[in-house]
Design a protein around this motif. Structure first.
Motif, PDB file in Angstrom:
ATOM      1  N   LEU A 142       0.919  -1.239   0.171  1.00  0.00           N
ATOM      2  CA  LEU A 142      -0.254   0.155  -0.181  1.00  0.00           C
ATOM      3  C   LEU A 142       1.067   1.332   0.140  1.00  0.00           C
ATOM      4  O   LEU A 142       0.106   1.790  -0.317  1.00  0.00           O
ATOM      5  CB  LEU A 142      -0.546   0.038   1.298  1.00  0.00           C
ATOM      6  N   ARG A 143       1.700   1.408   0.977  1.00  0.00           N
ATOM      7  CA  ARG A 143       2.970   2.454   1.124  1.00  0.00           C
ATOM      8  C   ARG A 143       3.324   2.994  -0.426  1.00  0.00           C
ATOM      9  O   ARG A 143       3.517   3.888  -1.185  1.00  0.00           O
ATOM     10  CB  ARG A 143       3.975   1.622   2.137  1.00  0.00           C
TER      11      ARG A 143
ATOM     12  N   LEU B  95     -10.668   4.257   5.498  1.00  0.00           N
ATOM     13  CA  LEU B  95     -11.248   3.964   6.709  1.00  0.00           C
ATOM     14  C   LEU B  95     -10.234   3.814   8.087  1.00  0.00           C
ATOM     15  O   LEU B  95     -10.281   2.445   7.703  1.00  0.00           O
ATOM     16  CB  LEU B  95     -12.112   3.782   6.251  1.00  0.00           C
ATOM     17  N   TYR B  96      -9.932   4.458   9.142  1.00  0.00           N
ATOM     18  CA  TYR B  96     -10.195   3.598  10.416  1.00  0.00           C
ATOM     19  C   TYR B  96     -11.732   3.895  10.942  1.00  0.00           C
ATOM     20  O   TYR B  96     -11.711   4.895  11.326  1.00  0.00           O
ATOM     21  CB  TYR B  96      -8.993   4.453  11.001  1.00  0.00           C
ATOM     22  N   LEU B  97     -12.056   2.658  11.776  1.00  0.00           N
ATOM     23  CA  LEU B  97     -13.031   2.524  12.328  1.00  0.00           C
ATOM     24  C   LEU B  97     -13.081   1.903  14.188  1.00  0.00           C
ATOM     25  O   LEU B  97     -12.798   0.650  14.091  1.00  0.00           O
ATOM     26  CB  LEU B  97     -13.991   2.087  11.695  1.00  0.00           C
ATOM     27  N   ASN B  98     -13.455   2.595  15.239  1.00  0.00           N
ATOM     28  CA  ASN B  98     -12.782   2.358  16.363  1.00  0.00           C
ATOM     29  C   ASN B  98     -14.502   1.502  16.500  1.00  0.00           C
ATOM     30  O   ASN B  98     -16.071   2.260  16.434  1.00  0.00           O
ATOM     31  CB  ASN B  98     -12.702   3.125  17.092  1.00  0.00           C
TER      32      ASN B  98
ATOM     33  N   PHE C  71      -8.616   0.161   3.249  1.00  0.00           N
ATOM     34  CA  PHE C  71      -7.910   0.690   2.267  1.00  0.00           C
ATOM     35  C   PHE C  71      -9.399   0.534   0.977  1.00  0.00           C
ATOM     36  O   PHE C  71      -9.038  -0.492   0.788  1.00  0.00           O
ATOM     37  CB  PHE C  71      -6.977   0.850   1.828  1.00  0.00           C
ATOM     38  N   ALA C  72      -9.733   1.153   0.742  1.00  0.00           N
ATOM     39  CA  ALA C  72     -10.371   0.828  -1.240  1.00  0.00           C
ATOM     40  C   ALA C  72     -10.369   1.834  -2.538  1.00  0.00           C
ATOM     41  O   ALA C  72     -10.438   2.984  -2.299  1.00  0.00           O
ATOM     42  CB  ALA C  72     -11.862   0.383  -0.260  1.00  0.00           C
TER      43      ALA C  72
ATOM     44  N   PRO D 275      -3.629   5.813   0.069  1.00  0.00           N
ATOM     45  CA  PRO D 275      -3.379   5.431   0.982  1.00  0.00           C
ATOM     46  C   PRO D 275      -2.795   6.234   2.472  1.00  0.00           C
ATOM     47  O   PRO D 275      -1.480   6.728   2.142  1.00  0.00           O
ATOM     48  CB  PRO D 275      -3.479   3.828   1.126  1.00  0.00           C
ATOM     49  N   VAL D 276      -3.560   6.330   3.274  1.00  0.00           N
ATOM     50  CA  VAL D 276      -2.893   7.234   4.388  1.00  0.00           C
ATOM     51  C   VAL D 276      -2.924   6.719   5.792  1.00  0.00           C
ATOM     52  O   VAL D 276      -3.529   5.773   6.058  1.00  0.00           O
ATOM     53  CB  VAL D 276      -4.377   7.954   4.844  1.00  0.00           C
TER      54      VAL D 276
END
Length: 271
Positions: free
Chosen positions: A10-11, A24-27, A91-92, A118-119
Motif C-alpha cells: 500500500l505504501r 477508513l479507520y473505524l473504532n 483501504f478501497a 492510502p493514508v
C-alpha cells in the motif's frame, strides 16, 4: 501475505486520476465506553455523509465512486456481526479495485480520508507498537511459541523434551552397596544429586538446541520482535544461545494460562 507485506504494498501505491482511495479507520471496540449502544454506526454514517457533501460540490464522478465503495464497506462490516474486531481499517478504490481490510484487536481512532494514495500513518504507528511478535513461554522442559500480529493471536506451537532421556532413569529403588541404613541413605542422596546434575546438564543441552530451533522459527516466520516469559536465568541462557536477540524477558509463569488472555496481559490491550 502477512500484514507487513500488505502495508509495504500500500505504501508504494499511487492511483491515477480520476481514481481515488478511501482510507477508513473505524473504532468498533465494544469495551470502549464511548462506543456503547452502536455509536460506531453513527460515526460511520457521519463520516461518509461528510465526504459525500464535499464531493457533491467538487466532483460528481468521485461521488459516484464513493457511493459504490460505501455500499461495499457497510455490507462488509454488517456481515461481521458479533465477530467485529476492536478496530477496522479499510483501504478501497473503485477504478483500480483496491480492497485491503485489517481487522485489529487493538483500538483505532475513527478517521476518513479520500485521497490519491492510502493514508497509513495510524496503521504504521500501530505496527510499531504491536509488530509481528513471538511470545515464548518457558516452563522447565516445555516451551510454547505464540505468534501475534497487532496484538492478535494467530497461532501457537508447543515444544517439549524429556530431560532424563530414554537411556537414563532415576533409580528410586533401595541401594545394595551397604547393609546399614546409613549406607543406604548416603547412596540414595548421591543418586539424587547425580540425577539432578544430569537433569541440569540435559537442560543446558536442551536450551542450546532450542536456541537453534527458535532462530530458524523466527527466520521462517519473519518475526520482528521476541518476548520471553519464564525464568530469567533460563531466559538469559537461551538468549546467549540464539543469533536473534530476545527483546524482553519477563519473569512470569503463564504457560498454562489461556493463550488469548496471555496476549492481552502482555500487550495490555485493555488499557
Amino acid at each position: 501475505m502477512i500484514y507487513q507485506e500488505r502495508i509495504a504494498k500500500l505504501r508504494n501505491l499511487i492511483l491515477q486520476k480520476p481514481d481515488k482511495m478511501l482510507s477508513l479507520y473505524l473504532n468498533t471496540d465494544r469495551r470502549d465506553q464511548e462506543q456503547q449502544d452502536g455509536k460506531w454506526k453513527i460515526a460511520l454514517k457521519t463520516g461518509f455523509n461528510r465526504l459525500e457533501e464535499y464531493l457533491k460540490v467538487s466532483s460528481e464522478e468521485e461521488l459516484k465512486r464513493l457511493h459504490s465503495i460505501r455500499q461495499k464497506v457497510e455490507k462488509y462490516i454488517e456481515n461481521l456481526g458479533r465477530k467485529r474486531p476492536r478496530g477496522i481499517v479499510i483501504f478501497a478504490s473503485e477504478d483500480s479495485g483496491v480492497w485491503e481490510v485489517f481487522e485489529l484487536q487493538v483500538p483505532v481512532e475513527t478517521r476518513f480520508y479520500w485521497e490519491e494514495r492510502p493514508v497509513l500513518d495510524q496503521l504504521t504507528e500501530l505496527h510499531k507498537q504491536y509488530p509481528l511478535t513471538a511470545l515464548i513461554l518457558m516452563q522447565q522442559n516445555q516451551v510454547k511459541i505464540l505468534k501475534t500480529n497487532f496484538a492478535h493471536l494467530e497461532g501457537s506451537e508447543t515444544i517439549e523434551v524429556d530431560l532424563v532421556f530414554d537411556d537414563w532413569r532415576k533409580n528410586e529403588g533401595p541401594s545394595h552397596v551397604n547393609s546399614s541404613m546409613g549406607g543406604k541413605a548416603v547412596k540414595s542422596a548421591n543418586q539424587v544429586d547425580h540425577f539432578e546434575d544430569r537433569v541440569k546438564e540435559n537442560q543446558y543441552r536442551w536450551i542450546k538446541s532450542l536456541g537453534s530451533k527458535l532462530d530458524k522459527k523466527i527466520a521462517d516466520e519473519k518475526f520482528e520482535k521476541v518476548i520471553l516469559v519464564g525464568d530469567k536465568e533460563e531466559g538469559k541462557m537461551l538468549d546467549k544461545n540464539m543469533n536473534k536477540q530476545i527483546d524482553t524477558i519477563i519473569q512470569k509463569n503463564l504457560f498454562n494460562e489461556n493463550e488469548h488472555r496471555v496476549v492481552e496481559k502482555l500487550f495490555d490491550v485493555n488499557k
